[in-house]
Scaffold this active site. Structure first.
Site: not given
Length: 270
Positions: A153, A167
């Site tokens: 990401s 995350y």
């Protein structure tokens, strides 16, 4: 559009895609990747924790004349990862492509860290990719090589709009894992690359407001909304022989967002 045989870029290849199940009304990255792989001639093993979601992807591939099957696995569990790779060999004889697409949310700033959330984010995003790769790499090496693609990401590269330290740290770990594996296994003819999606329109935005979605669109220099298919097309390229000399790369799919400083896009936001 489904390509004809002359245009198929993954003919005679076998792909293992984790997190390949559908995720409701919006297509997820694993689902889109598996479908495009099948459209381009690959046989695809669809790995997911949810059998029903994986079956939905399998049905779409079958309806288009593709070849796919389902394996239910918790890829944070080492024996399950071994069984997953063994199943791919048993069913298709080899593994040419591995896409580590499993993800797990991890909200909060560092001061908010809870042990359970931290472990779930690290296990789901990073440990899963490492464990599946642990068993896939020897098989790929024995068969002459292959392509491994980790899905990270942009939050693994820069601090994002959300407070999501667990995350982001896990996704950043995938970046490091990509580079290490590319170096360690290059002589086995195994290419290892990483895709870093940006503000795509995918299942996890379902709870966002229209204002939030519009802000995400306008933040990217291209000013257009991306989706799971944009990520999947990048995976097709990295999996194909067209990318035979590309390894250790982190490829943002983000409408140019990482090319800009916050002030560079200010005209798009006001």
């Amino acid at each position: 559009m489904i390509p004809d045989m002359a245009e198929k870029r993954l003919n005679n290849k076998v792909a293992l895609v984790t997190g390949a199940g559908s995720r409701g009304s919006l297509t997820g990255t694993g689902e889109a990747t598996a479908i495009l792989f099948a459209r381009h001639g690959a046989k695809v093993l669809l790995a997911d924790l949810d059998q029903g979601r994986a079956r939905a992807t399998e049905r779409q591939i079958a309806d288009e004349g593709g070849n796919a099957s389902v394996f239910v696995a918790n890829v944070t569990d080492e024996p399950a990862c071994r069984a997953l790779v063994d199943a791919c060999i048993d069913r298709y004889g080899r593994i040419d492509i591995l896409v580590n697409n499993v993800g797990a949310l991890g909200p909060g700033k560092v001061t908010d860290i809870e042990d359970e959330v931290w472990s779930r984010a690290l296990d789901g995003n990073l440990k899963s990719a490492a464990l599946v790769s642990k068993f896939a790499v020897p098989q790929m090496a024995a068969d002459g090589g292959g392509s491994i693609i980790h899905v990270s990401s942009i939050d693994g590269l820069r601090a994002g709009a959300s407070h999501n330290v667990p995350y982001s740290v896990a996704k950043g770990g995938l970046v490091t894992l990509t580079k290490a594996m590319a170096v360690h296994h290059g002589r086995d003819n195994i290419r290892v690359n990483c895709i870093a999606p940006g503000h795509i329109h995918a299942p996890f935005v379902a709870s966002m407001t229209e204002e939030q979605l519009e802000l995400r669109r306008r933040a990217g220099p291209l000013g257009i909304t991306g989706d799971a298919w944009d990520v999947a097309w990048a995976a097709v390229f990295l999996a194909s022989d067209e990318a035979r000399w590309i390894s250790g790369v982190i490829l943002p799919i983000d409408a140019g967002l990482l090319a800009a400083t916050p002030l560079a896009v200010i005209d798009n936001l006001i």
